[in-house]
Design a protein around this motif. Sequence first.
Motif, PDB file in Angstrom:
ATOM      1  N   ARG A 108       0.987  -1.271  -0.027  1.00  0.00           N
ATOM      2  CA  ARG A 108      -0.100   0.173  -0.037  1.00  0.00           C
ATOM      3  C   ARG A 108       0.699   1.235  -0.173  1.00  0.00           C
ATOM      4  O   ARG A 108       1.356   1.706   1.024  1.00  0.00           O
ATOM      5  CB  ARG A 108      -0.801  -0.097   1.068  1.00  0.00           C
ATOM      6  CG  ARG A 108      -2.291   0.719   1.027  1.00  0.00           C
ATOM      7  CD  ARG A 108      -3.267   0.461   2.233  1.00  0.00           C
ATOM      8  NE  ARG A 108      -3.980  -0.797   1.888  1.00  0.00           N
ATOM      9  CZ  ARG A 108      -4.091  -1.725   2.511  1.00  0.00           C
ATOM     10  NH1 ARG A 108      -3.449  -2.191   3.526  1.00  0.00           N
ATOM     11  NH2 ARG A 108      -4.779  -2.733   2.251  1.00  0.00           N
ATOM     12  N   ASP A 110       0.669   4.300  -0.345  1.00  0.00           N
ATOM     13  CA  ASP A 110       0.259   5.501   0.666  1.00  0.00           C
ATOM     14  C   ASP A 110       0.317   5.391   2.113  1.00  0.00           C
ATOM     15  O   ASP A 110      -0.173   6.250   2.830  1.00  0.00           O
ATOM     16  CB  ASP A 110      -0.963   6.108   0.155  1.00  0.00           C
ATOM     17  CG  ASP A 110      -2.046   5.063   0.289  1.00  0.00           C
ATOM     18  OD1 ASP A 110      -1.909   3.864   0.652  1.00  0.00           O
ATOM     19  OD2 ASP A 110      -3.308   5.519   0.356  1.00  0.00           O
ATOM     20  N   THR A 115       5.981   5.037   4.085  1.00  0.00           N
ATOM     21  CA  THR A 115       6.467   6.215   3.404  1.00  0.00           C
ATOM     22  C   THR A 115       7.546   6.704   4.354  1.00  0.00           C
ATOM     23  O   THR A 115       8.523   6.985   4.010  1.00  0.00           O
ATOM     24  CB  THR A 115       5.365   7.182   3.225  1.00  0.00           C
ATOM     25  OG1 THR A 115       4.500   6.614   2.305  1.00  0.00           O
ATOM     26  CG2 THR A 115       5.905   8.415   2.543  1.00  0.00           C
TER      27      THR A 115
END
Length: 186
Positions: A108, A110, A115
């Motif tokens: 995923r 995002d 991140t």
Amino acid sequence: MTSQRTYHHGDLRRAVLTAALDVIAAEGPGALSLRDLARRAGVSHAAPAHHFKDRTGLLTAIAAEGYDFLSEALADAPDLRERGVRYVRFATTHPAHFQVMFQPELLRADDPHLTAARQRAGAQLRAGVSQLPDAGRGDDSRLAGIAAWSLAHGFATLLLSRNLNGPLADQDPEEVFRSLTELLFR
């Protein structure tokens, strides 16, 4: 009086992550099933979903943890060469993490933890390049970083896939990697 039966597993999240890493190391990420991991942990088939939502969430958590480990491994390396050695060492000591981290289609993208962890690891790699003298990194430090990363990542990947078993024989992979960097980054 009705009694409600509950269970207490301890650290179910860690237990599922550990079981997943074992499966990935043995069979690859394609073999993962939350239902199977729940069975291994001795909990209901729905329990892992409370922590990871789905298989993609689990793989994303593994990748984020891997980037955290990689960032820690690189943190106090004295120079770019030793950052590369630590990158290779990370790959060989955390092969399941390494396998998942670099397959974006499984993750995923995002996810904030992923991140942030990816950015920390990237900053550690870039810090090694920034320490090179100008002549050692050329006109574009970004390209020097890609070259260094490609060398470490490629070497680690070849090592993990056992493609270097013959050429390395009984040599220490870390020492061989140091020699390779000397050939390219003088």
